[in-house]
Design a protein around this motif. Structure first.
Motif, PDB file in Angstrom:
ATOM      1  N   LYS A  27      43.278  26.888  24.816  1.00 36.36           N
ATOM      2  CA  LYS A  27      43.387  25.405  25.201  1.00 36.36           C
ATOM      3  C   LYS A  27      42.350  24.584  24.648  1.00 36.36           C
ATOM      4  O   LYS A  27      42.219  23.429  24.528  1.00 36.36           O
ATOM      5  N   GLU A  77      48.336  21.538  31.303  1.00 37.23           N
ATOM      6  CA  GLU A  77      49.025  21.291  30.296  1.00 37.23           C
ATOM      7  C   GLU A  77      50.311  20.762  30.715  1.00 37.23           C
ATOM      8  O   GLU A  77      51.141  21.285  31.522  1.00 37.23           O
ATOM      9  N   ARG A 122      54.034  18.921  29.444  1.00 38.46           N
ATOM     10  CA  ARG A 122      55.111  19.106  28.674  1.00 38.46           C
ATOM     11  C   ARG A 122      56.315  17.961  29.160  1.00 38.46           C
ATOM     12  O   ARG A 122      56.941  18.251  30.081  1.00 38.46           O
ATOM     13  N   ASN A 168      53.659  17.811  24.133  1.00 40.07           N
ATOM     14  CA  ASN A 168      52.654  18.469  24.719  1.00 40.07           C
ATOM     15  C   ASN A 168      51.256  17.988  24.806  1.00 40.07           C
ATOM     16  O   ASN A 168      50.734  17.486  23.928  1.00 40.07           O
ATOM     17  N   VAL A 176      47.395  18.485  26.799  1.00 43.12           N
ATOM     18  CA  VAL A 176      46.356  19.329  27.377  1.00 43.12           C
ATOM     19  C   VAL A 176      45.141  18.521  27.963  1.00 43.12           C
ATOM     20  O   VAL A 176      44.740  17.722  26.817  1.00 43.12           O
TER      21      VAL A 176
END
Length: 431
Positions: free
Chosen positions: A382, A391, A393, A398, A400
């Motif tokens: 990451k 993280e 979603r 997505n 991070v």
């Protein structure tokens, strides 16, 4: 850990959280300083607040001391210089959007020539006080928005019409600076992330002449950005997923996990998964800061029983001995036992008591160390500079990010997703 501490720590943990915190009065003898680097993108964001900040400082803190370094500190978490640079640029874009900083949509590091010209301008200018701070902000704009023509014009004027100045409130040195920060009374505050904490502290000590208004879009603890029932239902229907990578010996992991579980997970219908990491050796903490954060997040925390490497393995063993659908609740109970109740899980009676509480009849035969190393590898991919790593979603996207300082991004992302969906729907209707 001694037998006496194993007996005494759980007792003193029970009253520690309730004890009022007496904050030390910060000394103003050395004034208020800000440390900058011309090639640090966080410095670029920070200087946009300085004129307003100095305007409301009491006279004893004026002038604001500006320290400009041309030496970068080593990147954190074993990141390469390029990984750190890319992270900072992306993070600054997020911060600028959230807090309405001026920022280029496609930021690039300033050239070496431009940095040298900017330093000459700032060294030679006779401007002081707020006038200098406005010039400082303008120079940063020129650097980061690639206004190199304007910069060359100012450089020519500074080089041929002025000589280097020597003002005590303006220092140029080679002290390594990772990212911009304020300093007062021997304490450091990140220039963006800690700005509100700093201004609250200065206001508390009556060091402002007016109310500080900064980062107006900041999402405070236990305040929700989305409260409209229809919008909330839409986010919940998207079934967002959140992965959390935590170092078990890190108290911030407990504060963050507990806060998200108690305040955000059910509210937004977040599918929440935990990935414990192997022992990271995170031994150096500002314990008073963690304690103050626990007050603000309303998550009970005591500093008496930070897990050793052996205890961390025992914690992971318990975690992987419950069914997957129960692991979130299990980790909450494990970290609560350590960070709130002062339990040492490398001590067999404490371990067995928690094992019974979690209704574990038989410990899993899984290779815990191998599982932790697997989590380490996924987390390392990451490319984040700090723990915990998150993280998120949602809606096919997505995201991070990391650390307690970025928890607000969860709700900010949800808000942005809704805005994008509404724009898309309006565009379709307009066709």
């Amino acid at each position: 850990m001694s037998l006496l501490r194993r007996w005494f720590d759980p007792i003193r943990s029970s009253w520690f959280y309730q004890k009022p915190i007496r904050q030390t009065v910060l000394s103003t003898d050395q004034g208020l300083s800000i440390y900058l680097r011309l090639d640090d993108v966080y410095s670029y964001l920070a200087v946009q607040q300085l004129p307003q900040l100095e305007e409301i400082l009491v006279d004893e803190l004026k002038p604001l001391k500006v320290v400009i370094s041309n030496q970068a500190a080593s990147p954190p978490n074993e990141m390469s210089a390029l990984e750190w640079q890319n992270y900072c640029l992306n993070d600054a874009k997020i911060l600028s959007k959230q807090h309405r900083f001026s920022f280029d949509e496609t930021p690039q590091q300033p050239t070496t020539e431009a940095l040298e010209q900017a330093e000459t301008i700032l060294k030679n200018t006779p401007l002081r006080g707020q006038d200098f701070l406005y010039l400082l902000e303008d120079v940063f704009h020129m650097l980061w928005q690639k206004q190199y023509g304007k910069l060359r014009t100012l450089y020519a004027m500074a080089k041929y019409h002025h000589k280097p100045q020597n003002f005590p409130e303006r220092v140029f040195n080679y002290q390594p600076v990772l990212m911009s920060y304020f300093e007062i009374g021997g304490r450091q505050y990140h220039a963006v992330d800690d700005l509100l904490r700093l201004t609250r502290r200065l206001k508390q000590q009556k060091l402002f002449t007016d109310n500080p208004i900064f980062l107006i879009n900041h999402i405070d603890w236990r305040e929700h950005l989305i409260s409209d029932a229809e919008e909330l239902n839409e986010i919940q229907s998207l079934n967002p997923e959140l992965d959390l990578y935590i170092a078990l010996e890190d108290p911030i992991s407990w504060l963050l996990l507990a806060y998200i579980k108690e305040e955000l997970a059910n509210y937004y219908n977040i599918q929440f998964r935990i990935y414990p990491l192997s022992y990271q050796g995170r031994d150096l903490f500002d314990w008073s800061l963690a304690t103050r954060l626990s007050k603000r997040t309303e998550v009970e925390f005591t500093p008496f029983c930070r897990p050793t490497e052996q205890a961390s393995i025992k914690m992971a063993q318990l975690f992987y001995s419950v069914p997957e659908e129960q692991q979130l609740e299990a980790m909450y109970s494990i970290l609560q036992a350590v960070w709130t109740d002062g339990k040492d899980l490398s001590y067999l009676p404490h371990f067995n008591a928690l094992m019974k509480e979690l209704e574990i009849d038989t410990l899993s035969s899984i290779d815990v160390l191998e599982k932790l190393e697997e989590n380490d590898q996924h987390c390392e991919m990451k490319s984040q500079p700090n723990f915990p790593v998150l993280e998120l979603r949602v809606d096919g996207q997505n995201f991070v990010f990391n650390s307690l300082y970025r928890v607000w991004m969860i709700e900010s992302i949800f808000s942005n997703v809704l805005e994008e969906r509404y724009k898309s729907e309006s565009s379709i209707e307009g066709e």
